[in-house]
Motif scaffolding. Sequence first.
Motif, PDB file in Angstrom:
ATOM      1  N   PRO A  79       0.842  -1.210   0.000  1.00 15.26           N
ATOM      2  CA  PRO A  79       0.000   0.000   0.000  1.00 15.26           C
ATOM      3  C   PRO A  79       0.872   1.253   0.000  1.00 15.26           C
ATOM      4  CG  PRO A  79       0.082  -0.955   2.195  1.00 15.26           C
ATOM      5  CD  PRO A  79       0.783  -1.934   1.282  1.00 15.26           C
ATOM      6  N   ILE A  80       0.385   2.302  -0.649  1.00 11.41           N
ATOM      7  CA  ILE A  80       1.077   3.593  -0.645  1.00 11.41           C
ATOM      8  C   ILE A  80       0.496   4.420   0.487  1.00 11.41           C
ATOM      9  CG2 ILE A  80       1.591   5.680  -1.943  1.00 11.41           C
ATOM     10  CD1 ILE A  80       2.929   3.191  -3.071  1.00 11.41           C
ATOM     11  N   LEU A  81       1.291   4.653   1.517  1.00 11.19           N
ATOM     12  CA  LEU A  81       0.804   5.330   2.717  1.00 11.19           C
ATOM     13  C   LEU A  81       0.820   6.844   2.543  1.00 11.19           C
ATOM     14  CD1 LEU A  81       2.601   3.172   5.434  1.00 11.19           C
ATOM     15  CD2 LEU A  81       0.269   2.914   4.542  1.00 11.19           C
ATOM     16  N   THR A  82      -0.238   7.495   2.994  1.00 11.63           N
ATOM     17  CA  THR A  82      -0.350   8.953   2.936  1.00 11.63           C
ATOM     18  C   THR A  82      -0.060   9.545   4.310  1.00 11.63           C
ATOM     19  OG1 THR A  82      -2.012   8.841   1.189  1.00 11.63           O
ATOM     20  CG2 THR A  82      -1.912  10.879   2.454  1.00 11.63           C
ATOM     21  N   ASN A  83       0.613  10.668   4.309  1.00 10.78           N
ATOM     22  CA  ASN A  83       0.918  11.373   5.551  1.00 10.78           C
ATOM     23  C   ASN A  83      -0.389  11.782   6.233  1.00 10.78           C
ATOM     24  OD1 ASN A  83       1.813  13.049   7.573  1.00 10.78           O
ATOM     25  ND2 ASN A  83       2.933  14.450   6.232  1.00 10.78           N
ATOM     26  N   GLU A  84      -0.613  11.303   7.448  1.00 13.28           N
ATOM     27  CA  GLU A  84      -1.874  11.587   8.150  1.00 13.28           C
ATOM     28  C   GLU A  84      -2.027  13.060   8.499  1.00 13.28           C
ATOM     29  OE1 GLU A  84      -0.243  10.373  12.630  1.00 13.28           O
ATOM     30  OE2 GLU A  84      -1.888   9.255  11.693  1.00 13.28           O
ATOM     31  N   HIS A  85      -0.915  13.799   8.487  1.00 13.47           N
ATOM     32  CA  HIS A  85      -0.981  15.226   8.802  1.00 13.47           C
ATOM     33  C   HIS A  85      -1.106  16.096   7.552  1.00 13.47           C
ATOM     34  CE1 HIS A  85      -0.010  14.134  12.888  1.00 13.47           C
ATOM     35  NE2 HIS A  85       1.137  13.597  12.514  1.00 13.47           N
ATOM     36  N   PHE A  86      -1.178  15.475   6.381  1.00  9.22           N
ATOM     37  CA  PHE A  86      -1.197  16.200   5.111  1.00  9.22           C
ATOM     38  C   PHE A  86      -2.299  17.256   5.073  1.00  9.22           C
ATOM     39  CE2 PHE A  86      -2.385  16.111   0.431  1.00  9.22           C
ATOM     40  CZ  PHE A  86      -1.286  16.842   0.011  1.00  9.22           C
TER      41      PHE A  86
END
Length: 405
Positions: free
Chosen positions: A390-397
Amino acid sequence: MGNETVSFYSRRILTEQGMVEGVLQVADGKFAGLIENPNPAQIAAARDFADQRIFAGIIDLHSHGYRSWSAKTIDKAEIQGLSKILPSIGVTATLATTSGWKAHEMEMLSAIAEALDEGVTGARILGIHMEGPFFNPDKHNATPREEVILPSVEKCEAYWQAARGKIKYMTLAPEMPGAAETIHWLREHGIVAGAGHTLADDEQMRQAVRNGIQVSIHTGNAMRQIDRRDIGALGAALLDPEVVCEIICDFYHLAPRMLEIMFRVKHNFDKFIMISDSDTLSGVEPGTYFAYGKRVHVHSDGRILLDDGTISGSSKYVLYGMENLIEKLGLAPHLVSRMASLNPARLLGIEAQKGSIALGKDADFFIINDRYEVQETWVEGRRVFTSADPILTNEHFSQFCQKLD
């Protein structure tokens, strides 16, 4: 991995000399062997990648971030996230590239240094590239003008302390007062000195090279252009046989025909390094975003623009540029790989350890299909990415970047 040997078969393994069919052997984190024209038994004992290509890992010396992750942070966890996402595009080593953020610059350098001391688990972060704040104010581009300051040895000392000695590369405008002394300080500390965001004319650029400038930063962009009466920083960088030229090959920062001119004028592929100049918004869905207090437009063709049309990095990445050069300009893959991997390693003085598929070097490589999609990436003999991950996204984005359309 210990001393276990893992073998990879492909009909297209890219070495420094060119493409070969073979079985690539990896042991103890290193390239341990390459059996060319292997027999059926040797192929059967290896992981079979058939016609998929195996390239040396990309070393991106100018990357601010990618796909919601950023080096512009005071959170060391974000540096770890950046390390983990980069192998998805074939990057096995990088420099965390900072730019601006005057209010938090020392905290940012300290956070990156702390992350590096603790260790990252994806692409190796080899140190810090400070792009600025020593720009020509009239070439500040995406960095707020008020954050631009004159080159200063005193500031460099403070940055060096905050970064725990991990600054490896710095961009500055060499025509500004204080630049000569600053360049000398950088070279004394083993830091690569690059000329960028500059209005230096031909003679100023030539003097800067004599002072210790080694690199032309994103050549052709944010610098004085070639004129019939003064060839400017761009012309001086192309004509000097020793200056290394960073190039962004998304075909927007530099038109394909401009790249052809550059290659013909310099006529030495050892003196080019491919960079992404990627940013937090690189790889995200095209559209308009409100990021870091300003509107930013992400285009599918590679452009990231401010409202006034100023380029603010690229939405693409080095592997995208490699595809452009190989498939559209017709350059030999081993020359393109050299510019993406070996030349950056040489610039940092680590070519004995990294930068190509060669015996005894770190086993940094990636495997792609014919659509230039990364199937696997390995760093120092350890698999750090597969296409199934999976490509993880920055949760703070969403806290600092909001999509407006």
